[in-house]
Design an enzyme around this catalytic site. Sequence first.
Site, mmCIF file in Angstrom:
data_model
loop_
_atom_site.group_PDB
_atom_site.id
_atom_site.type_symbol
_atom_site.label_atom_id
_atom_site.label_comp_id
_atom_site.label_asym_id
_atom_site.label_seq_id
_atom_site.Cartn_x
_atom_site.Cartn_y
_atom_site.Cartn_z
ATOM 1 N N LYS A 1 -3.735 12.116 -8.283
ATOM 2 C CA LYS A 1 -3.867 11.705 -6.880
ATOM 3 C C LYS A 1 -3.916 12.889 -5.915
ATOM 4 C CE LYS A 1 -1.747 7.114 -7.151
ATOM 5 N NZ LYS A 1 -0.721 6.226 -6.552
ATOM 6 N N ASP B 1 -2.082 2.628 -0.510
ATOM 7 C CA ASP B 1 -0.693 2.267 -0.784
ATOM 8 C C ASP B 1 0.097 1.964 0.486
ATOM 9 O OD1 ASP B 1 -0.856 2.384 -3.556
ATOM 10 O OD2 ASP B 1 -0.368 4.509 -3.629
#
Length: 283
Positions: free
Chosen positions: A70, A107
């Site tokens: 990520k 997220d």
Amino acid sequence: MTPDPTRRVALIGRPLRRRHSQVMHDAAFAANGIDARYDLREIEAGEVADFVAQARGPEWLGFQITAPYKRDVMALLDAVEPEAEAIGAVNSVLRAPDGTLVGFNTDAPGFAAAVRRDLGMELGGARVVVAGAGGAAHAVAHAAVSAGAAEVRVVSRTLEPAQALADRVGGVVAGRLDDRALPGALAAADLLVNATTVGMLTPGVVVDPALLGEHAAVFDLVYVPLETELLRAARERGLRAAGGAGMVVAQAVIAFGRWTGVADVTDVMQEAVAPLLEGAAAP
């Protein structure tokens, strides 16, 4: 006349233990008559750059990233949106029509949407305690601060990770799980968030929900199993409590909308992933 190629999306990471994202997105593509498929690509670190170059091709809508790439992927993109920069991680990428790649993070908005939908509460004005200081905790803290939470306190076993998160996100109080101030903060908290793997990879509860006030709610980012020990203990006390399954769906809905322009596929994705969630157990 040559038919248009099937559009593509993929999830990259290592290891890839679950196929929830693939099931949700493929169901949403089918329900909306979109000729596209979602692949799982377990790749080595040395293969990430080659994959990103491949994803610039015209058949790609974009792709998603999970651990451990990520952060690594950010330097390979043409642009990273401010929210993802603030969190320090990209988990989704949009391919623009000209082949440029834009990184974003689902997220934080996925967490906020799940809290709203599953707990019936807003983060604005709330006093939030977050257990854990990893990537998920960064997204949770950013969502709470951005929404105007009254206080966001992040606690971890040692102070350094929590302080690093506070330095990055801003507007966060950092502490340890054994701080003397924590019981008082929990008694005043409106929302406790478990952003650790306790309850999934290890048994037990990271924070005792008995320390919370009667008005508080609990959100556990763990979604396998559906009911963790923390959620069970909170519900036994009569507290509102929700697991991470809602966030899994919410963040997928956001990514799908960015790739396709279809605004809300929550019901389709929720129905598609339900059998996987209901049949899952912690390893």
